[in-house]
Scaffold this active site. Structure first.
Site, mmCIF file in Angstrom:
data_model
loop_
_atom_site.group_PDB
_atom_site.id
_atom_site.type_symbol
_atom_site.label_atom_id
_atom_site.label_comp_id
_atom_site.label_asym_id
_atom_site.label_seq_id
_atom_site.Cartn_x
_atom_site.Cartn_y
_atom_site.Cartn_z
ATOM 1 N N CYS A 98 25.360 77.811 24.778
ATOM 2 C CA CYS A 98 25.100 78.888 25.739
ATOM 3 C C CYS A 98 23.627 78.846 26.180
ATOM 4 C CB CYS A 98 25.413 80.241 25.107
ATOM 5 S SG CYS A 98 24.247 80.680 23.812
ATOM 6 N N CYS A 133 21.094 79.198 23.442
ATOM 7 C CA CYS A 133 20.971 78.000 22.598
ATOM 8 C C CYS A 133 19.993 77.013 23.246
ATOM 9 C CB CYS A 133 22.330 77.330 22.412
ATOM 10 S SG CYS A 133 23.590 78.396 21.689
#
Lengths: 139, 77
Positions: free
Chosen positions: B11, B14
């Protein structure tokens, strides 16, 4: 698993709960021992999880000292501990690990007597869920 | 050589954590290897239930948040 993209928050919002709905990372723990009050703690924690109030997490893992789990608990916005009785084993796991960002609930504080060989009731579980929701909202 | 592991399914947070960790390591002049672990089953082996997370040399340091550059530097130094 809670991801960082807000899926849990969306689920929580749908349930009207106050944990993940507010974007907080709330972890839930039950003592899950052998008595009726422990069964209540376990059922309440799962009910809270499935209604979007937080993510149930592994108390045994913390007790075993699994490093990643300890760090997960330390970095949570809030840890809700549901102990069955005044022995407070779940809380002691946190205290032993030096983790302080928790709120503890004890099932026996609701006047429910600890007993062996007795099944929990839906009403008892609901009482604990209500108390936990209040604790999450206040924290 | 420090091993920086980014635990997350990919995501935006991240990616942000990976970029911040790399930037912190470069600023400190630390030699590093960056590894992205995106498989949920592999992530859970670290005991991590909330992503993104950062592990340094196999030890989980941060879970469920993207720390500031200074915080990451403190973790690496």
């Amino acid at each position: 698993m809670s991801d960082c993209c807000g899926k849990g928050a969306a689920d929580g919002a749908a349930s009207g709960c106050c944990g993940e709905a507010s974007g907080r990372n709330v972890l839930l723990y039950a003592c899950s021992g052998g008595a009726n009050v422990a069964e209540i703690s376990d059922r309440a924690a799962r009910e809270l999880m499935f209604s979007g109030c937080g993510t149930m997490f592994c108390l045994a893992g913390l007790g075993a000292g699994i490093q990643g789990m300890l760090q997960t608990a330390k970095d949570a916005d809030l840890n809700i501990i549901i102990d069955g009785c005044p022995v407070g084993c779940a809380r002691k796991v946190f205290d032993n690990a030096g983790i302080t960002n928790y709120r503890q609930i004890r099932v026996t504080d609701l006047g429910i007597e600890k007993a062996k060989g007795v099944r929990s009731t839906d009403e008892q579980v609901s009482q604990v869920v209500v108390l936990a929701r209040e604790a999450i909202a206040e924290a | 050589m420090k091993k920086l592991e980014i635990l997350g399914t990919g995501c935006p947070k991240c990616s942000q954590l990976a970029a911040s960790a790399e930037a912190a390591a470069r600023e400190l002049g630390v030699e590093y290897e960056l590894v992205k672990i995106t498989d949920i089953n592999e992530i859970m082996k670290y005991g991590v239930m909330v992503t993104p997370a950062l592990a340094v040399d196999g030890e989980v340091k941060v879970v469920g948040k993207v720390p500031s550059a200074d915080e990451i530097k403190a973790l690496l130094s």
